[in-house]
Design an enzyme around this catalytic site. Structure first.
Site: not given
Ligand code: DGY
Length: 325
Positions: A237, A266, A285
């Site tokens: 993250r 983002e 992402h």
């Molecule tokens: C999640 O599933 O949390 C991922 O970041 C999505 O790609």
């Protein structure tokens, strides 16, 4: 009468049909206050919520008095107020298993791309700069047999370790809340404290969820421990890394490069200094973003909601203790 659910993410037709077999579905574009006002009755009646990438907080929950389960099409759930959900015994379901291998592929892609400068040199070729045999200013650095540091040894960390160990002969250091026997036995991974990992690793791969403890864990002091030749990879993250400190470290040449799939904000603002740096690979992402895996995540989330609204929370539930009380 079928229970009502709010769906705030598009689903493939067959999965939508499966959802509609079980529930009366109200589809909304997003979870903004305007959307809630527009569909006030549906929100008031909804027992289930299904979607991803939107904030589910106390203010939203106040509009959903009948809610019993929320199912996110993601493994991460930092956008949910878990305490608020748990206080009302609302199940929070997620998709922790189906995306593991795909996200590990993304991490390995970032390792390779940054070390070998793949994006940068491919751009040079497109720009017509490949006019003679290349010299050292086009060279990258090796990946194989370099030391990989993994911060966060969950499912994804383990899948990355497997790739690095068997595919690239990389010695593996890891830091996690506790020792991981499988990682040590199968991939010869060595547990170490975070500072040691940062000092020794050639690649530092961040695979941590965002929590109060991990927010800005990688600050200026931690980044300063990395070798000037080392590369930071983040596919967990964004806010786990202090982005301003990372930009400063890259600008000062304190680390060699960064491969980033996640950011503090983002989509990444187009004026971010990161986008000006040739040694930064910035992805939108895409960790789990393959057709197959995104389908499997959506299918898992649909099944999770069906299960949870039928009182089954033994799999994929973030807060089973709060629900089963
Ligand atoms: C999640 O599933 O949390 C991922 O970041 C999505 O790609």
């Amino acid at each position: 009468m079928k229970p009502s659910v709010i769906l705030y993410k598009a689903l493939p037709d067959d999965l939508l049909a499966r959802l509609e077999d079980h529930f009366t579905v109200t589809r909304v574009k997003n979870l903004s206050p305007e959307t809630v006002a527009q569909h006030a009755e549906a929100f008031a009646q909804a027992e289930g919520l299904l979607g991803s990438s939107e904030k589910v907080d106390q203010a939203l929950l106040d509009n959903m008095p009948a809610l019993r389960a929320s199912s996110t099409i993601s493994v991460g759930y930092d956008n949910f107020d878990v305490d608020a959900l748990s206080a009302r015994h609302i199940a929070l379901m997620h998709t922790p298993t189906v995306l593991t291998e795909t996200v590990a592929d993304t991490l390995m892609a970032l390792v390779l791309t940054t070390a070998r400068r793949v994006v940068e040199v491919a751009e040079r070729v497109k720009n017509g700069e490949w006019t003679k045999s290349i010299g050292p200013d086009w060279f990258g650095s090796d990946v194989h047999h370099k030391t990989l540091g993994i911060v966060g040894m969950g499912r994804i960390g383990l899948a990355l370790a497997q790739r690095a160990h068997f595919g690239f002969g990389m010695p593996i250091l890891y830091n996690a809340r506790s020792h991981h026997q499988q990682a040590e036995e199968r991939f010869n991974a060595r547990y170490c404290d975070l500072d040691t990992l940062l000092k020794e690793a050639d690649f530092v791969c961040v695979v941590l969820p965002l929590t109060a403890e991990t927010h800005h864990l990688f600050n200026a002091d931690k980044l300063a421990l990395m070798k000037p030749s080392a590369i930071l990879i983040n596919a967990g993250r964004g806010p786990v890394v202090d982005e301003a400190a990372l930009i400063a470290a890259l600008q000062a040449g304190k680390i060699r490069a960064a491969g980033l799939d996640v950011f503090e904000q983002e989509p990444l603002p187009v004026d971010s200094p990161l986008l000006k740096m040739p040694n930064v690979v910035a992805l939108p992402h895409i960790g789990s973003a393959t057709h197959e895996t995104r389908y499997n995540m959506a299918a898992c989330a649909v099944d999770n909601l069906i299960d949870a609204l039928n009182g089954k929370t033994d799999n994929n539930c973030v807060n089973p203790q709060a629900v089963n009380k």
